[in-house]
Design a protein around this motif. Structure first.
Motif, PDB file in Angstrom:
ATOM      1  N   GLU A  70      35.295  83.311 -20.949  1.00 35.31           N
ATOM      2  CA  GLU A  70      35.986  82.209 -20.612  1.00 35.31           C
ATOM      3  C   GLU A  70      36.575  81.820 -21.706  1.00 35.31           C
ATOM      4  O   GLU A  70      36.292  82.008 -23.039  1.00 35.31           O
ATOM      5  N   GLN A  72      40.776  79.933 -23.399  1.00 30.62           N
ATOM      6  CA  GLN A  72      41.690  78.938 -23.220  1.00 30.62           C
ATOM      7  C   GLN A  72      43.057  79.829 -23.973  1.00 30.62           C
ATOM      8  O   GLN A  72      42.720  80.570 -24.601  1.00 30.62           O
ATOM      9  N   LYS A 119      39.854  75.997 -15.760  1.00 32.28           N
ATOM     10  CA  LYS A 119      39.159  77.043 -16.939  1.00 32.28           C
ATOM     11  C   LYS A 119      39.300  78.310 -16.167  1.00 32.28           C
ATOM     12  O   LYS A 119      39.182  78.617 -14.926  1.00 32.28           O
ATOM     13  N   SER A 121      37.215  81.447 -16.168  1.00 33.12           N
ATOM     14  CA  SER A 121      36.071  82.094 -16.358  1.00 33.12           C
ATOM     15  C   SER A 121      35.797  83.438 -15.221  1.00 33.12           C
ATOM     16  O   SER A 121      35.995  83.171 -14.091  1.00 33.12           O
TER      17      SER A 121
END
Length: 153
Positions: A70, A72, A119, A121
């Motif tokens: 995960e 960003q 997101k 993931s």
């Protein structure tokens, strides 16, 4: 008569092209800070030049096969306020393992973390070494990219 025509039509233009091309190349190479780079820039050179403009946040160096990756992306370039984000994970043999696209990612000046409202993931269930490439493409077709490696055990 025929040999004169062949010379004028075929040989003379080749000679002029070589002479003119050599003169132009010589003039260009005489200018300071110029170089003749016949080889295109490799992808790794391109991505390393923008490391300060884009960062991968939350990527560990090592993952278990059951732990999701995960991340960003943080964009530090003030000229980027909107664009498309592409995140690709490659195996050690340069095969694409997974790829995600987050389109029209617009963020405010104070918050430059993307993807906004979503997101990234992914679970990779095969042990090995992997390369994650994050690429941000603006509407003006400017490009920022970064590459980082990680392993799955």
């Amino acid at each position: 008569m025929v040999s004169k025509r062949i010379f004028v039509v075929f040989v003379l233009p080749v000679i002029f092209s070589i002479v003119f091309g050599s003169a132009v190349m010589s003039d260009i190479l005489q200018k300071p800070h110029r170089e003749l780079n016949m080889w295109p820039m490799s992808y790794s050179e391109e991505s390393s030049s923008h490391k300060s403009s884009i960062e991968i946040i939350g990527l560990s160096k090592q993952y278990s096969v059951t732990v999701p990756i995960e991340i960003q992306i943080k964009v530090n370039d003030s000229s980027f306020d909107c664009g498309d984000l592409y995140i690709t994970i490659y195996s050690s043999s340069s095969d694409v393992v997974t790829q995600s696209g987050f389109f029209e990612q617009c963020f405010e000046k104070g918050n430059s973390m993307i993807p906004v409202g979503d997101k990234f993931s992914k679970i990779i269930d095969t042990p090995g070494s992997y390369e994650l490439v994050a690429e941000m493409v603006s509407k003006q077709l400017q490009n920022l990219s970064i590459t980082e490696t990680f392993t799955v055990k």
